[in-house]
Design a protein around this motif. Structure first.
Motif, PDB file in Angstrom:
ATOM      1  N   ALA A  59       0.951  -1.318   0.123  1.00  0.00           N
ATOM      2  CA  ALA A  59       0.048   0.108  -0.034  1.00  0.00           C
ATOM      3  C   ALA A  59       0.839   1.380  -0.128  1.00  0.00           C
ATOM      4  CB  ALA A  59      -0.970   0.053   1.127  1.00  0.00           C
ATOM      5  N   ILE A  60       1.994   1.290   0.759  1.00  0.00           N
ATOM      6  CA  ILE A  60       2.726   2.520   0.726  1.00  0.00           C
ATOM      7  C   ILE A  60       3.618   2.426  -0.569  1.00  0.00           C
ATOM      8  CG2 ILE A  60       4.951   3.310   1.818  1.00  0.00           C
ATOM      9  CD1 ILE A  60       4.076   1.997   4.587  1.00  0.00           C
ATOM     10  N   ILE A  62       2.576   1.494  -3.399  1.00  0.00           N
ATOM     11  CA  ILE A  62       1.761   1.748  -4.582  1.00  0.00           C
ATOM     12  C   ILE A  62       1.572   3.249  -4.739  1.00  0.00           C
ATOM     13  CG2 ILE A  62      -0.569   1.250  -3.805  1.00  0.00           C
ATOM     14  CD1 ILE A  62       1.079   0.050  -6.989  1.00  0.00           C
ATOM     15  N   SER A  63       1.289   3.906  -3.253  1.00  0.00           N
ATOM     16  CA  SER A  63       1.218   5.358  -3.431  1.00  0.00           C
ATOM     17  C   SER A  63       2.335   5.948  -3.849  1.00  0.00           C
ATOM     18  CB  SER A  63       0.801   5.714  -1.784  1.00  0.00           C
ATOM     19  OG  SER A  63      -0.332   4.972  -1.425  1.00  0.00           O
ATOM     20  N   VAL A  64       3.450   5.801  -3.484  1.00  0.00           N
ATOM     21  CA  VAL A  64       4.681   6.363  -4.164  1.00  0.00           C
ATOM     22  C   VAL A  64       4.662   6.058  -5.770  1.00  0.00           C
ATOM     23  CG1 VAL A  64       7.089   6.236  -4.298  1.00  0.00           C
ATOM     24  CG2 VAL A  64       5.895   6.178  -1.930  1.00  0.00           C
ATOM     25  N   MET A  66       2.122   5.831  -7.685  1.00  0.00           N
ATOM     26  CA  MET A  66       1.223   6.726  -8.467  1.00  0.00           C
ATOM     27  C   MET A  66       1.649   7.883  -8.637  1.00  0.00           C
ATOM     28  SD  MET A  66      -2.324   4.911  -6.546  1.00  0.00           S
ATOM     29  CE  MET A  66      -3.224   6.311  -6.762  1.00  0.00           C
ATOM     30  N   VAL A  67       2.398   8.660  -7.596  1.00  0.00           N
ATOM     31  CA  VAL A  67       2.795  10.068  -7.916  1.00  0.00           C
ATOM     32  C   VAL A  67       3.823  10.369  -8.995  1.00  0.00           C
ATOM     33  CG1 VAL A  67       3.943  11.863  -6.476  1.00  0.00           C
ATOM     34  CG2 VAL A  67       1.959  10.468  -5.513  1.00  0.00           C
ATOM     35  N   LEU A  94      -5.867  10.101 -10.530  1.00  0.00           N
ATOM     36  CA  LEU A  94      -5.979   9.615  -9.302  1.00  0.00           C
ATOM     37  C   LEU A  94      -7.154   8.611  -9.103  1.00  0.00           C
ATOM     38  CD1 LEU A  94      -5.170   9.530  -6.228  1.00  0.00           C
ATOM     39  CD2 LEU A  94      -6.567  11.439  -5.786  1.00  0.00           C
ATOM     40  N   SER A  97      -6.318   5.724 -11.337  1.00  0.00           N
ATOM     41  CA  SER A  97      -5.510   4.776 -10.695  1.00  0.00           C
ATOM     42  C   SER A  97      -5.736   4.256  -9.428  1.00  0.00           C
ATOM     43  CB  SER A  97      -4.103   5.608 -10.358  1.00  0.00           C
ATOM     44  OG  SER A  97      -3.568   6.028 -11.456  1.00  0.00           O
ATOM     45  N   VAL A  98      -6.703   4.738  -8.396  1.00  0.00           N
ATOM     46  CA  VAL A  98      -7.094   4.230  -7.088  1.00  0.00           C
ATOM     47  C   VAL A  98      -7.778   2.966  -7.468  1.00  0.00           C
ATOM     48  CG1 VAL A  98      -8.516   4.516  -5.241  1.00  0.00           C
ATOM     49  CG2 VAL A  98      -6.729   6.240  -5.787  1.00  0.00           C
ATOM     50  N   ARG A 101      -5.717   0.193  -8.657  1.00  0.00           N
ATOM     51  CA  ARG A 101      -4.999  -0.357  -7.642  1.00  0.00           C
ATOM     52  C   ARG A 101      -5.723  -1.040  -6.637  1.00  0.00           C
ATOM     53  NH1 ARG A 101      -0.160  -0.371 -10.143  1.00  0.00           N
ATOM     54  NH2 ARG A 101       0.542   2.004 -10.488  1.00  0.00           N
TER      55      ARG A 101
END
Length: 144
Positions: A59-60, A62-64, A66-67, A94, A97-98, A101
């Motif tokens: 989760a951490i 995948i957030s990085v 995405m940006v 976003l 992607s969300v 994801r």
């Protein structure tokens, strides 16, 4: 007017009309592979070196990813899309992607859970399955 070397340039006489699209898809693939490498090695580092659980690490990272993917896709893959409003594109990116994801995370969790697929292989499989659909959605909706 676009230059002959720009990704969205009109093809030269005799050149295949899909050349710019293939070039853009190649760049999308490179961005995707970079994101995949960042995701994979980031998850491995967080799991193996930091001791974080596999799901929180995913989760951490995948957030990085995405940006960094938003920036790289807007800048290098779909440069014509930079004429659009960046805030609107960021919201579309976003949301898209969300959604992707979350579906990938559910598939990843199923693979590492009941099916006991090794977590690195599960990352590769979930990334590969969503890749083609993402290119289409990004090119037709997000970066227009």
């Amino acid at each position: 007017m676009s230059s002959p070397t720009s990704p969205d340039a009109t093809p030269a006489p005799g050149a295949p009309p899909h050349r710019a699209t293939l070039r853009r898809m190649g760049k999308f693939l490179l961005v995707g592979l970079g994101g995949y490498a960042l995701l994979t090695f980031g998850v491995i580092a967080l799991v193996e070196w930091v001791g974080l659980g596999k799901r929180p690490a995913y989760a951490i990272m995948i957030s990085v990813v995405m940006v960094t993917n938003f920036y790289a896709n807007r800048r290098f893959v779909f440069p014509a899309g930079r004429t659009g409003a960046p805030a609107r594109q960021a919201v579309r990116f976003l949301g898209t992607s969300v959604t992707f994801r979350l579906l990938e995370f559910m598939l990843y969790s199923t693979m590492i859970g009941p099916f006991e697929v090794p977590y690195v292989a599960a990352i590769a499989l979930t990334s590969a399955l969503s890749y083609g659909v993402k290119y289409y959605v990004f090119s037709q909706w997000v970066f227009r």
